[in-house]
Design an enzyme around this catalytic site. Structure first.
Site, short mmCIF file in Angstrom:
data_model
loop_
_atom_site.label_atom_id
_atom_site.label_comp_id
_atom_site.label_asym_id
_atom_site.label_seq_id
_atom_site.Cartn_x
_atom_site.Cartn_y
_atom_site.Cartn_z
N SER A 140 0.64 -1.19 -0.21
CA SER A 140 0.00 0.24 -0.06
C SER A 140 0.91 1.17 0.17
O SER A 140 0.29 2.22 -0.23
CB SER A 140 -1.07 0.21 1.19
N ASN A 147 -3.35 6.04 -1.77
CA ASN A 147 -3.26 6.37 -0.33
C ASN A 147 -2.69 7.84 -0.26
O ASN A 147 -2.92 8.36 1.17
CB ASN A 147 -2.50 5.40 0.37
N HIS A 154 -1.24 -2.83 -7.32
CA HIS A 154 -1.85 -2.54 -6.04
C HIS A 154 -3.34 -2.66 -6.23
O HIS A 154 -3.86 -1.88 -6.74
CB HIS A 154 -1.69 -1.15 -5.69
N GLU A 159 -3.81 0.13 -9.18
CA GLU A 159 -2.95 1.07 -9.13
C GLU A 159 -1.51 0.16 -9.77
O GLU A 159 -0.83 -0.47 -8.79
CB GLU A 159 -2.68 1.68 -7.97
P1 NAD Z 1 -2.64 -9.63 6.29
O1 NAD Z 1 -1.89 -9.46 7.65
O2 NAD Z 1 -4.21 -9.95 6.38
O3 NAD Z 1 -1.78 -11.01 5.64
C1 NAD Z 1 -0.54 -11.09 5.51
C2 NAD Z 1 -0.08 -12.52 5.32
O4 NAD Z 1 1.28 -12.73 4.97
C3 NAD Z 1 -0.34 -13.32 6.59
O5 NAD Z 1 -1.00 -14.50 6.28
C4 NAD Z 1 1.19 -13.70 7.16
O6 NAD Z 1 1.35 -15.10 7.53
C5 NAD Z 1 1.86 -13.66 5.47
N1 NAD Z 1 3.36 -13.50 5.72
C6 NAD Z 1 4.01 -12.67 6.36
N2 NAD Z 1 5.19 -12.84 6.13
C7 NAD Z 1 5.34 -13.67 5.10
C8 NAD Z 1 6.61 -14.43 4.30
N3 NAD Z 1 7.88 -13.97 4.61
N4 NAD Z 1 6.09 -15.33 3.56
C9 NAD Z 1 4.93 -15.79 3.23
N5 NAD Z 1 3.80 -15.20 4.06
C10 NAD Z 1 4.25 -13.93 4.94
O7 NAD Z 1 -2.25 -8.50 5.38
P2 NAD Z 1 -3.25 -7.80 4.09
O8 NAD Z 1 -4.02 -6.77 4.65
O9 NAD Z 1 -3.35 -8.84 3.32
O10 NAD Z 1 -2.12 -7.03 3.36
C11 NAD Z 1 -1.30 -7.63 2.59
C12 NAD Z 1 -0.56 -6.49 1.85
O11 NAD Z 1 -1.49 -5.91 0.89
C13 NAD Z 1 -0.02 -5.38 2.47
O12 NAD Z 1 1.40 -4.88 1.57
C14 NAD Z 1 -0.71 -4.24 2.58
O13 NAD Z 1 -0.19 -3.13 2.67
C15 NAD Z 1 -1.50 -4.78 1.26
N6 NAD Z 1 -2.62 -3.93 1.00
C16 NAD Z 1 -3.68 -4.06 1.88
C17 NAD Z 1 -5.13 -3.60 1.65
C18 NAD Z 1 -6.07 -3.82 2.90
O14 NAD Z 1 -7.11 -3.07 2.51
N7 NAD Z 1 -5.88 -4.75 3.74
C19 NAD Z 1 -5.29 -2.97 0.57
C20 NAD Z 1 -4.64 -2.99 -0.40
C21 NAD Z 1 -2.91 -3.48 0.01
#
Ligand code: NAD
Length: 296
Positions: free
Chosen positions: A118, A189, A139, A151
């Site tokens: 993000s 963002n 994104h 994005e």
């Molecule tokens: P989340 O916490 O729900 O999931 C993250 C997952 O990554 C977890 O299951 C964790 O076990 C896994 N993980 C961590 N380190 C790891 C590794 N080394 N190898 C494999 N798996 C690993 O997070 P999320 O909300 O799904 O966000 C994930 C990404 O997407 C982030 O970069 C976030 O900024 C981005 N994002 C989130 C949103 C949102 O609304 N939540 C929207 C757009 C982008």
């Protein structure tokens, strides 16, 4: 591109795996945690059932899509055939840099490495690999199968060819890709987070209450969700870390996070994921009364 590896099976990763599998790609879904991997696979099946109930997916397509997803806990196994890796692991810079160092060694030399970050710099992520021209931001928005936007973030060294590939691929996924340059917060963002922060300042300074602020923005600006509720859905910890990236990246005090947001995150009130933020979520997101802390 045929084989897609998705790293992380949390909120975004399982949505991205769902989307690619439904569009006919072979998907390897990788997570460190077997528990998260099982939860991710269960969420995909549940979300496909919702599509069936709405009449937008058939039982046969659900089965075929689920068959195209293979779960892995080993990164090496999960990326060995990848044409494209989409990283959607936890939003922490040290995790992303470490992952991209490993992906560079483990994924085929021709593979494009994309991050769903993000806010973290794509240029910085690309710089830890030997293939910075093949590193890009992809994104997606939450919920991935529903939201139309991707994005596409072009790092300083991202090649024209990689950018074109990802723009075309995003269109094949029936999304609308928008190409942006790699500066803090990108576009989405950089504009959204200052609005959310300002809504929190408005509450903090006692200008209006939680539901009043959200009602003004919903009915006055035709936003489908008020900024405080949206912050709860995104995760207050995620909002805080994005604001910190903007603040640090631009060195401009206008991005400094509201002290109320900092306090809430420090106390563990992160919104929907922790059960309470500006609203309470006693039964998931079906009902959400304003938190009693904000009722005087
Ligand atoms: P989340 O916490 O729900 O999931 C993250 C997952 O990554 C977890 O299951 C964790 O076990 C896994 N993980 C961590 N380190 C790891 C590794 N080394 N190898 C494999 N798996 C690993 O997070 P999320 O909300 O799904 O966000 C994930 C990404 O997407 C982030 O970069 C976030 O900024 C981005 N994002 C989130 C949103 C949102 O609304 N939540 C929207 C757009 C982008």
């Amino acid at each position: 591109m045929k084989n897609i590896s998705v790293i992380g099976s949390g909120t975004m990763g399982n949505g991205i795996a769902h989307l690619f599998a439904q569009r006919g790609f072979e998907v390897a879904l990788v997570d460190l945690s077997p528990d998260q991997l099982n939860k991710g696979m269960a969420t995909i099946a549940k979300n496909m059932d919702r599509q069936i109930a709405k009449g937008t997916l058939s039982e046969a397509d659900k089965d075929a899509s689920l068959h195209r997803i293979t779960p892995y806990t080993s990164l090496a196994d999960g990326v060995q055939k990848a044409d494209l890796v989409v990283e959607a692991a936890t939003e922490k810079i040290e995790i992303k840099l470490d992952l991209f160092r490993q992906l560079d060694l483990l994924a085929p030399a021709t593979a494009v490495l994309a991050s769903n970050t993000s806010s973290i710099s794509i240029t910085q992520i690309a710089a830890v690999t030997q293939r910075p021209g093949q590193v890009i931001g992809m994104h997606f928005m939450n919920p991935v199968p529903v939201m139309k936007l991707v994005e596409v973030i072009r790092g300083y060294a991202t090649s024209e060819e990689t950018t074109k590939h990802i723009m075309v691929l995003s269109s094949q996924l029936e999304k609308v890709p928008v190409e942006v340059q790699d500066y803090p917060g990108f576009v989405a963002n950089r504009i959204l987070m200052p609005m959310i922060n300002e809504a929190i300042y408005t509450l903090y300074e006692g200008v209006a209450g939680v539901s009043e602020i959200d009602t003004v923005m919903k009915l006055g600006m035709a936003h489908p969700m008020g900024p405080l509720q949206l912050a709860d859905f995104i995760g207050l910890d995620v909002c805080l870390s994005i604001l910190r990236v903007l603040h640090e990246g631009f060195g401009n005090p206008k991005y400094s996070p509201c002290p109320l947001l900092i306090n809430m995150v420090a106390a563990g009130f992160k919104g929907v994921k922790s059960g309470e933020g500006f609203y309470c979520y006693p039964t998931g997101t079906k009902e959400y009364p304003v938190s009693p802390r904000f009722l005087s």
